[in-house]
Design a protein around this motif. Sequence first.
Motif, PDB file in Angstrom:
ATOM      1  N   GLU A 154       0.821  -1.215   0.000  1.00  0.00           N
ATOM      2  CA  GLU A 154       0.000   0.000   0.000  1.00  0.00           C
ATOM      3  C   GLU A 154       0.860   1.274   0.000  1.00  0.00           C
ATOM      4  O   GLU A 154       0.364   2.353   0.320  1.00  0.00           O
ATOM      5  CB  GLU A 154      -0.940  -0.009   1.212  1.00  0.00           C
ATOM      6  CG  GLU A 154      -1.960  -1.129   1.131  1.00  0.00           C
ATOM      7  CD  GLU A 154      -2.809  -1.309   2.382  1.00  0.00           C
ATOM      8  OE1 GLU A 154      -3.791  -2.078   2.314  1.00  0.00           O
ATOM      9  OE2 GLU A 154      -2.485  -0.716   3.429  1.00  0.00           O
ATOM     10  N   GLY A 155       2.115   1.100  -0.376  1.00  0.00           N
ATOM     11  CA  GLY A 155       3.026   2.238  -0.419  1.00  0.00           C
ATOM     12  C   GLY A 155       3.898   2.208  -1.656  1.00  0.00           C
ATOM     13  O   GLY A 155       3.582   2.808  -2.681  1.00  0.00           O
ATOM     14  N   TYR A 156       5.020   1.466  -1.595  1.00  0.00           N
ATOM     15  CA  TYR A 156       5.988   1.451  -2.680  1.00  0.00           C
ATOM     16  C   TYR A 156       5.385   1.004  -4.016  1.00  0.00           C
ATOM     17  O   TYR A 156       5.670   1.606  -5.061  1.00  0.00           O
ATOM     18  CB  TYR A 156       7.149   0.511  -2.337  1.00  0.00           C
ATOM     19  CG  TYR A 156       7.907   0.834  -1.075  1.00  0.00           C
ATOM     20  CD1 TYR A 156       7.989   2.143  -0.589  1.00  0.00           C
ATOM     21  CD2 TYR A 156       8.564  -0.166  -0.351  1.00  0.00           C
ATOM     22  CE1 TYR A 156       8.695   2.432   0.572  1.00  0.00           C
ATOM     23  CE2 TYR A 156       9.276   0.118   0.801  1.00  0.00           C
ATOM     24  CZ  TYR A 156       9.327   1.418   1.259  1.00  0.00           C
ATOM     25  OH  TYR A 156      10.029   1.700   2.403  1.00  0.00           O
ATOM     26  N   GLU A 157       4.577  -0.054  -3.988  1.00  0.00           N
ATOM     27  CA  GLU A 157       4.036  -0.588  -5.240  1.00  0.00           C
ATOM     28  C   GLU A 157       3.103   0.411  -5.904  1.00  0.00           C
ATOM     29  O   GLU A 157       3.091   0.554  -7.138  1.00  0.00           O
ATOM     30  CB  GLU A 157       3.321  -1.916  -4.969  1.00  0.00           C
ATOM     31  CG  GLU A 157       4.272  -3.013  -4.512  1.00  0.00           C
ATOM     32  CD  GLU A 157       3.563  -4.268  -4.016  1.00  0.00           C
ATOM     33  OE1 GLU A 157       2.350  -4.431  -4.286  1.00  0.00           O
ATOM     34  OE2 GLU A 157       4.223  -5.100  -3.345  1.00  0.00           O
ATOM     35  N   VAL A 158       2.321   1.099  -5.114  1.00  0.00           N
ATOM     36  CA  VAL A 158       1.396   2.109  -5.634  1.00  0.00           C
ATOM     37  C   VAL A 158       2.181   3.306  -6.164  1.00  0.00           C
ATOM     38  O   VAL A 158       1.861   3.876  -7.218  1.00  0.00           O
ATOM     39  CB  VAL A 158       0.398   2.544  -4.551  1.00  0.00           C
ATOM     40  CG1 VAL A 158      -0.550   3.617  -5.083  1.00  0.00           C
ATOM     41  CG2 VAL A 158      -0.395   1.337  -4.044  1.00  0.00           C
ATOM     42  N   ALA A 159       3.239   3.698  -5.446  1.00  0.00           N
ATOM     43  CA  ALA A 159       4.068   4.827  -5.873  1.00  0.00           C
ATOM     44  C   ALA A 159       4.699   4.560  -7.238  1.00  0.00           C
ATOM     45  O   ALA A 159       4.738   5.454  -8.107  1.00  0.00           O
ATOM     46  CB  ALA A 159       5.150   5.096  -4.833  1.00  0.00           C
ATOM     47  N   GLU A 160       5.188   3.358  -7.438  1.00  0.00           N
ATOM     48  CA  GLU A 160       5.816   3.017  -8.718  1.00  0.00           C
ATOM     49  C   GLU A 160       4.794   3.067  -9.852  1.00  0.00           C
ATOM     50  O   GLU A 160       5.112   3.503 -10.969  1.00  0.00           O
ATOM     51  CB  GLU A 160       6.466   1.643  -8.621  1.00  0.00           C
ATOM     52  CG  GLU A 160       7.704   1.640  -7.724  1.00  0.00           C
ATOM     53  CD  GLU A 160       8.247   0.258  -7.453  1.00  0.00           C
ATOM     54  OE1 GLU A 160       7.499  -0.734  -7.644  1.00  0.00           O
ATOM     55  OE2 GLU A 160       9.423   0.147  -7.037  1.00  0.00           O
ATOM     56  N   TRP A 161       3.572   2.646  -9.578  1.00  0.00           N
ATOM     57  CA  TRP A 161       2.505   2.722 -10.593  1.00  0.00           C
ATOM     58  C   TRP A 161       2.170   4.170 -10.910  1.00  0.00           C
ATOM     59  O   TRP A 161       2.027   4.547 -12.083  1.00  0.00           O
ATOM     60  CB  TRP A 161       1.267   1.972 -10.083  1.00  0.00           C
ATOM     61  CG  TRP A 161       0.078   2.128 -10.983  1.00  0.00           C
ATOM     62  CD1 TRP A 161      -0.110   1.542 -12.206  1.00  0.00           C
ATOM     63  CD2 TRP A 161      -1.086   2.917 -10.735  1.00  0.00           C
ATOM     64  NE1 TRP A 161      -1.323   1.919 -12.729  1.00  0.00           N
ATOM     65  CE2 TRP A 161      -1.937   2.758 -11.840  1.00  0.00           C
ATOM     66  CE3 TRP A 161      -1.490   3.729  -9.679  1.00  0.00           C
ATOM     67  CZ2 TRP A 161      -3.178   3.408 -11.935  1.00  0.00           C
ATOM     68  CZ3 TRP A 161      -2.718   4.369  -9.759  1.00  0.00           C
ATOM     69  CH2 TRP A 161      -3.552   4.211 -10.875  1.00  0.00           C
TER      70      TRP A 161
END
Length: 286
Positions: free
Chosen positions: A98-105
């Motif tokens: 709910e942090g890094y993966e969303v930021a990369e998207w």
Amino acid sequence: MRNRMKICFAGLALLLYISGIQGQIRDTLYLWPNKVPNEISSKQRPVQYPDTSRAVIRITEITNPSLTVFKPKKEISNGISIIIAPGGGYRYLAINIEGYEVAEWLNMLGFTAFVLEYRTPDNKLGALNDMQRAIRLVRNKSKSLGLNPNKIGTMGFSAGGHLAMLSSSNFKKSSYEHSDDIDKISSRPDFSILMYPAYLDQGENNSLSDPIDLNEDMPPLFIFGTLDDPLSNGFLVLAKALKKKNIPFEMHLLPQGGHGYGMRKGNPAAEEWPNYLKKWLVKIFN
């Protein structure tokens, strides 16, 4: 033996993922250069929560709140910032799903993302301090980062969604005593994204929770959740209250998906919400 090997491989995968994130050149902005308000512990590095189920990295014992900066490629940058607050029941932060993966998207869409490490465990006032300070800090640094100071949004998942809601409704009053010139800057976000937000219906008779302060100056909201989420009543309570106050919002509720899915494949809600959100973001910035 097989179970032990699976645990070892899962742990190794998590370590490699963390190393990959840290190995990339990413700026870290610490929110409080001096004393951290409403915090009795000294500043220290976060601790990883022992639960690593579903390959989720959970961190806790956060006493030195920060923003990790995820920048898009220069040629696609749109100058818009989004501060992401991961969920975790205010006990920990599900920092990757709910942090890094969303930021990369979001980077792939041209947005600059800031993953917020706010106070845990069980410091809701400290968490709100951190969110308000984060918005002010990003606004203060926007021009030097090539960003628009009037296009800063908050995005939160579960407990982080509750925090994003507070940032959107309670910006008229600071939650902490001002300590420098950054604290004189507005903490009002220009838009807010609430992903399966928690703790919205804890008022009397399951009404809207205190201290959410709905007002006519609130930014537009995007709300997403599913009807089989145990927290779904809160989505409906919030929508009804927003409609009554004529506050602009868009809400999408799917039949299934549960809770805490981030944007990982295999969950119908996780696969659908990015499409709805992309369309909404285009709409509000056109």
